[in-house]
Design a protein around this motif. Structure first.
Motif, PDB file in Angstrom:
ATOM      1  N   TYR A 193       2.882   5.197   7.376  1.00  0.00           N
ATOM      2  CA  TYR A 193       1.867   5.075   6.521  1.00  0.00           C
ATOM      3  C   TYR A 193       0.730   5.144   7.546  1.00  0.00           C
ATOM      4  N   MET A 194       0.702   4.646   8.608  1.00  0.00           N
ATOM      5  CA  MET A 194      -0.219   4.649   9.724  1.00  0.00           C
ATOM      6  C   MET A 194      -0.469   5.973  10.286  1.00  0.00           C
ATOM      7  N   ASP A 196      -1.459  11.555  -1.232  1.00  0.00           N
ATOM      8  CA  ASP A 196      -2.523  12.906  -0.555  1.00  0.00           C
ATOM      9  C   ASP A 196      -2.369  13.924  -1.518  1.00  0.00           C
ATOM     10  N   TYR A 225       0.771  -1.197  -0.158  1.00  0.00           N
ATOM     11  CA  TYR A 225       0.046  -0.134  -0.026  1.00  0.00           C
ATOM     12  C   TYR A 225       0.831   1.203  -0.196  1.00  0.00           C
ATOM     13  N   ARG A 232      -9.082   2.723   3.433  1.00  0.00           N
ATOM     14  CA  ARG A 232      -7.881   2.891   3.941  1.00  0.00           C
ATOM     15  C   ARG A 232      -7.632   2.197   5.189  1.00  0.00           C
ATOM     16  N   ARG A 251      -7.050  -1.431   5.220  1.00  0.00           N
ATOM     17  CA  ARG A 251      -5.608  -1.719   5.232  1.00  0.00           C
ATOM     18  C   ARG A 251      -4.814  -1.965   6.436  1.00  0.00           C
ATOM     19  N   TRP A 310       1.136   5.501  -0.137  1.00  0.00           N
ATOM     20  CA  TRP A 310       0.559   6.711   0.423  1.00  0.00           C
ATOM     21  C   TRP A 310       0.434   7.662  -0.703  1.00  0.00           C
ATOM     22  N   LYS A 314     -13.239   6.410   0.536  1.00  0.00           N
ATOM     23  CA  LYS A 314     -11.731   6.261   0.829  1.00  0.00           C
ATOM     24  C   LYS A 314     -11.418   6.323   2.241  1.00  0.00           C
ATOM     25  N   ILE A 315     -11.934   6.665   3.167  1.00  0.00           N
ATOM     26  CA  ILE A 315     -11.701   6.471   4.347  1.00  0.00           C
ATOM     27  C   ILE A 315     -11.625   5.036   4.902  1.00  0.00           C
ATOM     28  N   LEU A 347      -2.080   8.087   7.676  1.00  0.00           N
ATOM     29  CA  LEU A 347      -3.636   7.810   7.582  1.00  0.00           C
ATOM     30  C   LEU A 347      -4.316   8.307   8.887  1.00  0.00           C
ATOM     31  N   TRP A 396      -4.709  12.015   8.502  1.00  0.00           N
ATOM     32  CA  TRP A 396      -5.611  12.193   7.451  1.00  0.00           C
ATOM     33  C   TRP A 396      -7.132  12.125   7.636  1.00  0.00           C
ATOM     34  N   ILE A 397      -7.480  10.994   8.184  1.00  0.00           N
ATOM     35  CA  ILE A 397      -8.891  10.648   8.710  1.00  0.00           C
ATOM     36  C   ILE A 397      -9.280  11.456   9.844  1.00  0.00           C
TER      37      ILE A 397
END
Length: 222
Positions: free
Chosen positions: A117-118, A102, A98, A157, A160, A100, A153-154, A121, A124-125
């Motif tokens: 990534y986490m 944005d 995966y 992700r 994942r 990233w 999208k949320i 993520l 962003w959420i």
């Protein structure tokens, strides 16, 4: 609450504050209704269904926030074991990687470590669910036209996170004796996104491949 469940949902392990619903609002009442269904031990397939007379977008919004909180906490419990060294690539086994992307720093899909990534993520959420233009909290304020695309999208992700935790860190979850609780959270998530068609079936394949049959994952069969 069992000791194992306390370990999974240990508030000290989360790395960002939970988004809460204001008491007295419609969203708060829906949240209470959803939690009551879960606590009553209802079949998860039934528990995720839209209650009569309620608006679907409100029901979806409540669940998106709840899933963010729960999955964030689950990842928090294994985050000490998910490091730059152990997980240099955000992946779900050798077949799935995966990247990233944005609208700011990473305009092209970029390979990152799992912890990088986490963090991106979850940040962003958090921005999305706290944005009143996307997740309005005032009664009577309509949801925007892009609400469902953002939600999809949320959730795709967040899925994942489950993939990475199950494939790379499930031994830690098992050592804690918390696999049943994580499985229940995943099943709740799975039935919800299937009920409202919020994640493409193809995106669910990483966990299908782990547990076998094309329509079954950890005891989930459609």
């Amino acid at each position: 609450m069992s000791h194992a469940l306390k370990q999974v949902f240990n508030k000290d392990k989360t790395f960002r504050p939970k988004r809460k619903f204001e008491p007295g609002t419609q969203r708060f009442e829906l949240h209470k209704k959803a939690q009551a269904s879960l606590n009553a031990g209802l079949d998860l397939k039934v528990a995720v269904q839209l209650p009569p007379g309620e608006e679907q977008n409100d029901w979806v919004a409540v669940h998106v926030v709840d899933f963010f909180n729960r999955i964030n906490l689950i990842y928090g419990t294994i985050s000490d074991y998910c490091t730059e060294q152990s997980c240099p690539i955000m992946s779900g086994g050798p077949k799935y990687e995966y990247r990233w992307q944005d609208e700011h720093k990473y305009r092209k899909p970029t390979a990152l470590s799992a912890p990088q990534y986490m963090n991106l993520l979850m940040d962003w959420i958090e921005v999305q669910i706290n944005n009143e233009d996307i997740f309005p909290t005032n009664v009577g304020t309509p949801f925007p036209k892009n609400f469902l695309p953002v939600v999809k999208k949320i959730l795709s992700r967040l899925f994942r996170v489950f993939v990475h935790v199950y494939i790379h860190h499930f031994d830690r979850i098992t050592q804690m004796g918390s696999e049943a609780h994580v499985n229940t959270c995943y099943k709740h998530f799975y039935y919800f996104v299937k009920e409202f068609n919020l994640i493409d079936t193809k995106e669910l394949e990483p966990l299908v491949s782990v547990w076998g049959s094309s329509e079954c994952t950890i005891g989930i069969c459609s």
